[in-house]
Design an enzyme around this catalytic site. Sequence first.
Site, mmCIF file in Angstrom:
data_model
loop_
_atom_site.group_PDB
_atom_site.id
_atom_site.type_symbol
_atom_site.label_atom_id
_atom_site.label_comp_id
_atom_site.label_asym_id
_atom_site.label_seq_id
_atom_site.Cartn_x
_atom_site.Cartn_y
_atom_site.Cartn_z
ATOM 1 N N ASP A 13 1.047 -1.246 0.023
ATOM 2 C CA ASP A 13 0.058 -0.170 0.141
ATOM 3 C C ASP A 13 0.877 1.233 -0.041
ATOM 4 O O ASP A 13 1.925 1.184 0.257
ATOM 5 C CB ASP A 13 -0.901 0.110 1.312
ATOM 6 N N HIS A 134 -7.459 3.613 1.094
ATOM 7 C CA HIS A 134 -6.368 4.268 2.030
ATOM 8 C C HIS A 134 -7.291 4.245 3.486
ATOM 9 O O HIS A 134 -8.235 4.706 3.526
ATOM 10 C CB HIS A 134 -5.773 5.643 1.705
#
Length: 309
Positions: A13, A134
């Site tokens: 990520d 996110h």
Amino acid sequence: MSEPRMKLVVTADDFGYCPKRNQGIVESFLAGGVSSTSLLVNASAAREAADLARRHNIPIGLHANLSEGIPVCQDLQQVSTLINQRGFFHGKMGVRHVLEEGQLDLKQVELELRAQVRLFTKLTGHLPRHVDGHQHVHVLPVCEVFAHVLSDLKIPFTRVPLEKGLNSAPRLPPHIQAFHTLVENDALNAIPVFTHYGLRWPNMFLGVTTMGQNLSISNLQRALSHALVVGPSGTDGSSSLVCDPPVVTAELMVHPGYPSDAHEGGCGEGPDSFSQSADRQHELDVLTQPSLLAFYRQHRIRVCVFQDF
């Protein structure tokens, strides 16, 4: 390798957060410890990240962001329900509070998500291979907006951050445990919505109990062995990906990198403590250990991408 027991996507990520995070993610990919990455298009080094993905043929998706930094959609940067008085997204917990109070305009959420997809396409030259969120914003009660946009754009893959065995895993700090309890509840509510829109995700999600200093070869072995024992029926939505039994499909969320410099990176507000932490390099060190890849081979775990499911 013979027929695998597990097909594992290892997703890094926060690609684009800063040059040092980008460097660590690329090194992890080249070492075989990462197979996919998720791009923060509103982050300071997003363009560099997209160039690196192109150069190294790194599979890349969108790390949709409603919680950190500045919106991509220019119409939402001055006055909108997505931002606070300083012009930034409301934050990891702030966006949840605004949603609870019914003050987040879902039409503005859709405008911002579509703007992020457009910018992603401009930077990379293609649509996202997958879309996740996110700080897991995509499973909040905006999940129907996300699912509608992904379905409309024919982006089939997403993430359901529901980790089995979370409560029996190595002890997590109370604030992390509390946050991920919220995330699990959101994920359970998002599953029927994602299913309705035809989205797909792996049987199993891993990465909360193996984050930061908790990422080790032994903890990964524990988490992956548990996933293999549970089998393909790992989540209520696991039928969204059809594989011939007994193959388990799984996603491991990771955050490798080198610690951000104090004044370089972020999404408009500078880098946060998570990105500046030495935990980022710890994850990088673990993911690039040859013994990890040897464990994968020994247990017939094939590291792959979503499109291999």
